[in-house]
Design a protein around this motif. Structure first.
Motif, short mmCIF file in Angstrom:
data_model
loop_
_atom_site.label_atom_id
_atom_site.label_comp_id
_atom_site.label_asym_id
_atom_site.label_seq_id
_atom_site.Cartn_x
_atom_site.Cartn_y
_atom_site.Cartn_z
N VAL A 60 -23.84 33.53 1.26
CA VAL A 60 -23.38 34.55 0.31
C VAL A 60 -22.05 35.16 0.76
O VAL A 60 -21.10 35.25 -0.02
CB VAL A 60 -24.45 35.65 0.11
CG1 VAL A 60 -23.90 36.80 -0.73
CG2 VAL A 60 -25.70 35.07 -0.55
N LEU A 61 -21.98 35.56 2.03
CA LEU A 61 -20.74 36.20 2.51
C LEU A 61 -19.57 35.22 2.53
O LEU A 61 -18.44 35.60 2.21
CB LEU A 61 -20.97 36.81 3.90
CG LEU A 61 -21.95 37.96 3.96
CD1 LEU A 61 -22.10 38.45 5.39
CD2 LEU A 61 -21.56 39.09 3.02
N ASP A 62 -19.82 33.98 2.90
CA ASP A 62 -18.75 32.99 2.95
C ASP A 62 -18.24 32.66 1.54
O ASP A 62 -17.06 32.32 1.38
CB ASP A 62 -19.25 31.72 3.64
CG ASP A 62 -18.12 30.82 4.10
OD1 ASP A 62 -17.18 31.32 4.73
OD2 ASP A 62 -18.19 29.61 3.80
N ALA A 63 -19.08 32.78 0.54
CA ALA A 63 -18.67 32.52 -0.85
C ALA A 63 -17.93 33.70 -1.46
O ALA A 63 -17.35 33.57 -2.54
CB ALA A 63 -19.91 32.20 -1.70
N VAL A 160 -16.24 36.59 6.68
CA VAL A 160 -16.75 35.82 7.82
C VAL A 160 -15.56 35.41 8.67
O VAL A 160 -14.63 34.77 8.20
CB VAL A 160 -17.53 34.57 7.35
CG1 VAL A 160 -17.93 33.71 8.54
CG2 VAL A 160 -18.77 34.97 6.55
N ARG A 161 -15.56 35.85 9.92
CA ARG A 161 -14.48 35.52 10.86
C ARG A 161 -14.83 34.25 11.64
O ARG A 161 -13.98 33.40 11.87
CB ARG A 161 -14.27 36.68 11.83
CG ARG A 161 -13.26 36.40 12.91
CD ARG A 161 -13.04 37.55 13.91
NE ARG A 161 -13.93 38.67 13.81
CZ ARG A 161 -15.04 38.86 14.53
NH1 ARG A 161 -15.39 37.97 15.43
NH2 ARG A 161 -15.77 39.94 14.38
N SER A 162 -16.09 34.14 12.05
CA SER A 162 -16.51 32.99 12.83
C SER A 162 -18.02 32.82 12.69
O SER A 162 -18.72 33.76 12.32
CB SER A 162 -16.15 33.18 14.31
OG SER A 162 -16.83 34.32 14.84
N TYR A 163 -18.47 31.63 12.97
CA TYR A 163 -19.91 31.38 12.98
C TYR A 163 -20.18 30.17 13.86
O TYR A 163 -19.31 29.34 14.11
CB TYR A 163 -20.45 31.13 11.57
CG TYR A 163 -19.90 29.91 10.89
CD1 TYR A 163 -20.56 28.69 10.95
CD2 TYR A 163 -18.68 29.96 10.21
CE1 TYR A 163 -20.04 27.56 10.34
CE2 TYR A 163 -18.17 28.84 9.58
CZ TYR A 163 -18.85 27.65 9.65
OH TYR A 163 -18.33 26.54 9.05
#
Length: 186
Positions: A60-63, A160-163
């Motif tokens: 959701v956040l990445d979209a 989103v900065r990193s995952y």
């Protein structure tokens, strides 16, 4: 599982023995079957729930990069799954495309096409259907609904900065790290 090393098997066995002892001590009068069921839920439930929630939050956040949390149309159903496969044994010998499977062969089908889908029909399918439905479906959906409701009340914008996905796991999709840039935190 032949892909797990002897040392890892021994660590897993020790953890299982300790978890079983803890359940037996905490559940005064539990039968062996009840202890085994509780142990199964502890093992499978934790990773699959954490994996599904983290995969859904990431999806959701990445979209919606940089969106305010309150402006996101949070899906009603989990948007990602921590259990992206179906595992079965062949009940008879068969050929599928160029692959031959003998009776009794173990088959694991990876269903990556469901990951990140927030449409209801596909979200329902993530939990399985009929007698194969996930026993944690209702609690998973309830926890997701509470989490989405709380986040939908926040005005911060998030990107989103990193995952990083857990690399030591070939069974569950599980985030080890989700780095976020948050703006407007009050």
């Amino acid at each position: 599982d032949p892909l797990i090393s002897l040392g890892r098997r021994q660590r897993i066995e020790k953890s299982l023995t300790n978890m079983r002892a803890d359940l037996a001590a905490a559940g005064d009068g539990l039968t062996e079957a009840e202890i085994a069921q509780g142990l199964s839920f502890q093992i499978l439930g934790g990773d699959s729930l954490a994996g599904s929630l983290s995969a859904s939050l990431f999806a959701v956040l990445d979209a919606h990069p940089g969106w305010r949390l309150c402006d996101i149309d949070w899906p009603e159903h989990i948007a990602g799954t921590g259990v992206p496969y179906i595992a079965r044994r062949c009940t008879r010998a068969m050929r599928v495309n160029a692959y031959d499977f003998e009776e009794g062969a173990f088959i694991r089908l990876y269903l990556r096409q469901f990951a990140g889908l927030a449409r209801k029909a596909n979200a329902e399918t993530v939990f399985g259907i009929g007698r194969h439905v996930c026993p944690g479906k209702n609690i998973s959906l309830r926890i997701w609904a509470i989490m989405a409701d709380v986040l939908a009340r926040r005005a911060e914008s998030v990107r989103v900065r990193s995952y990083r996905w857990r690399s030591s796991d070939y069974v569950f999709d599980h985030l080890d790290e989700l780095g976020l840039d948050v703006h407007g935190w009050v």
